[in-house]
Design a protein around this motif. Structure first.
Motif, PDB file in Angstrom:
ATOM      1  N   LYS A  48     -13.784   3.269  -2.765  1.00 48.86           N
ATOM      2  CA  LYS A  48     -12.953   4.466  -2.885  1.00 48.86           C
ATOM      3  C   LYS A  48     -11.516   4.205  -2.453  1.00 48.86           C
ATOM      4  N   LEU A  49     -11.295   3.100  -1.709  1.00 47.03           N
ATOM      5  CA  LEU A  49      -9.939   2.718  -1.288  1.00 47.03           C
ATOM      6  C   LEU A  49      -9.873   1.199  -1.180  1.00 47.03           C
ATOM      7  N   ILE A  50      -8.902   0.619  -1.891  1.00 44.91           N
ATOM      8  CA  ILE A  50      -8.694  -0.830  -1.910  1.00 44.91           C
ATOM      9  C   ILE A  50      -7.285  -1.122  -1.419  1.00 44.91           C
ATOM     10  N   THR A  51      -7.145  -2.134  -0.569  1.00 51.84           N
ATOM     11  CA  THR A  51      -5.822  -2.524  -0.066  1.00 51.84           C
ATOM     12  C   THR A  51      -5.693  -4.043  -0.144  1.00 51.84           C
ATOM     13  N   SER A  52      -4.486  -4.526   0.093  1.00 53.18           N
ATOM     14  CA  SER A  52      -4.296  -5.982   0.072  1.00 53.18           C
ATOM     15  C   SER A  52      -3.141  -6.383   0.962  1.00 53.18           C
ATOM     16  N   TYR A  71      -7.747  -0.118 -11.147  1.00 56.54           N
ATOM     17  CA  TYR A  71      -8.051   0.680  -9.958  1.00 56.54           C
ATOM     18  C   TYR A  71      -6.793   1.329  -9.372  1.00 56.54           C
ATOM     19  N   GLY A  72      -5.826   1.592 -10.219  1.00 61.44           N
ATOM     20  CA  GLY A  72      -4.535   2.085  -9.749  1.00 61.44           C
ATOM     21  C   GLY A  72      -4.598   3.325  -8.888  1.00 61.44           C
ATOM     22  N   ASP A  73      -5.580   4.196  -9.157  1.00 62.00           N
ATOM     23  CA  ASP A  73      -5.676   5.448  -8.405  1.00 62.00           C
ATOM     24  C   ASP A  73      -6.244   5.256  -7.006  1.00 62.00           C
ATOM     25  N   ILE A  74      -6.912   4.119  -6.760  1.00 69.60           N
ATOM     26  CA  ILE A  74      -7.474   3.891  -5.421  1.00 69.60           C
ATOM     27  C   ILE A  74      -6.932   2.617  -4.773  1.00 69.60           C
ATOM     28  N   PHE A  75      -5.990   1.958  -5.440  1.00 70.44           N
ATOM     29  CA  PHE A  75      -5.407   0.729  -4.895  1.00 70.44           C
ATOM     30  C   PHE A  75      -4.084   1.056  -4.211  1.00 70.44           C
ATOM     31  N   ALA A  76      -4.091   1.028  -2.882  1.00 66.92           N
ATOM     32  CA  ALA A  76      -2.882   1.288  -2.093  1.00 66.92           C
ATOM     33  C   ALA A  76      -2.166  -0.036  -1.887  1.00 66.92           C
ATOM     34  N   PHE A  95      -6.870  -0.336   7.343  1.00 63.74           N
ATOM     35  CA  PHE A  95      -7.902  -0.260   8.379  1.00 63.74           C
ATOM     36  C   PHE A  95      -9.030   0.702   8.037  1.00 63.74           C
ATOM     37  N   ILE A  96      -8.803   1.584   7.069  1.00 62.04           N
ATOM     38  CA  ILE A  96      -9.863   2.516   6.668  1.00 62.04           C
ATOM     39  C   ILE A  96     -10.312   2.247   5.229  1.00 62.04           C
ATOM     40  N   SER A  97      -9.896   1.124   4.681  1.00 61.25           N
ATOM     41  CA  SER A  97     -10.240   0.835   3.283  1.00 61.25           C
ATOM     42  C   SER A  97     -11.631   0.233   3.165  1.00 61.25           C
TER      43      SER A  97
END
Length: 213
Positions: A48-52, A71-76, A95-97
């Motif tokens: 539901k949330l992806i980070t890098s 995944y643009g809508d869930i990729f921060a 930290f919450i991804s």
């Protein structure tokens, strides 16, 4: 890659993965970018949330472009942010991804990761927070031991990154780490990752070839 060299590299990767798994990190090996993307898709399909973190490897292998497209809508991703405050907020979302993606400065055949960071957001998210961490690394990142990992950082990774980022540091001029105290220093936090508490939280995907620094 030459067929004979490829076979030798396969042996090194196999050894490294075996030792990573002794240290409770899951290892994978792919030969192409297409295989890499497919594997990542399978690992993040319920996220539901992806980070890098910042990574030339993720850019060169097409991972960042794929995440933005699919995944643009869930990729921060920090490149989507405007102000410095928004960038910092993006860093904290890691930290919450569900998944944090990054590369590694070096990975030893003994199954340890070696990473050096400037601000510390990349290594801190690797250590704690995200449900899983996916590390993508070219086979050029494999080194025999921790001493070789330190040398790789000081002679290759750090100087190349300061040149790329146009930082005014001694290593950008001399081509090797000078253990400076300049304002632009990108080597501030050193992290050696050995055995993990949460089995397979960290996943290391090797891709054949030279990627990143």
């Amino acid at each position: 890659m030459n067929e004979n060299i490829s076979k030798i590299m396969d042996m090194r990767v196999e050894k490294t993965i075996k030792n990573l798994e002794k240290n409770k990190m899951k290892g994978y090996y792919v030969k192409t970018k297409e295989e890499l993307i497919a594997l990542i898709d399978s690992l993040i399909e319920n996220d539901k949330l992806i980070t890098s973190g910042g990574s030339m490897t993720l850019n060169e292998t097409g991972v960042i472009a794929h995440l933005n497209e699919k995944y643009g809508d869930i990729f921060a991703w920090r490149e989507k942010c405007g102000s410095p405050e928004e960038v910092q907020d993006c860093f904290r979302k890691a930290f919450i991804s569900d998944t944090f993606l990054m590369s590694s400065n070096a990975i030893t055949e003994e199954g340890e990761l070696y990473n050096v960071d400037g601000q510390g957001n990349r290594v801190s998210a690797m250590i704690f927070g995200p449900k899983q961490v996916i590390i993508v690394a070219g086979t050029n990142k494999i080194v025999p031991d921790m001493k070789a990992a330190e040398t790789r950082l000081e002679k290759i990774a750090a100087p190349a990154n300061t040149v790329r980022l146009k930082m005014e540091t001694p290593c950008a001029v001399k081509g090797e780490c000078c253990h400076c105290h300049s304002d632009g220093r990108i080597c501030c936090t050193y992290v050696r990752s050995g055995q993990q508490r949460v089995k397979d939280r960290i996943k290391v995907i090797f891709i054949e070839g030279d990627y990143g620094f």
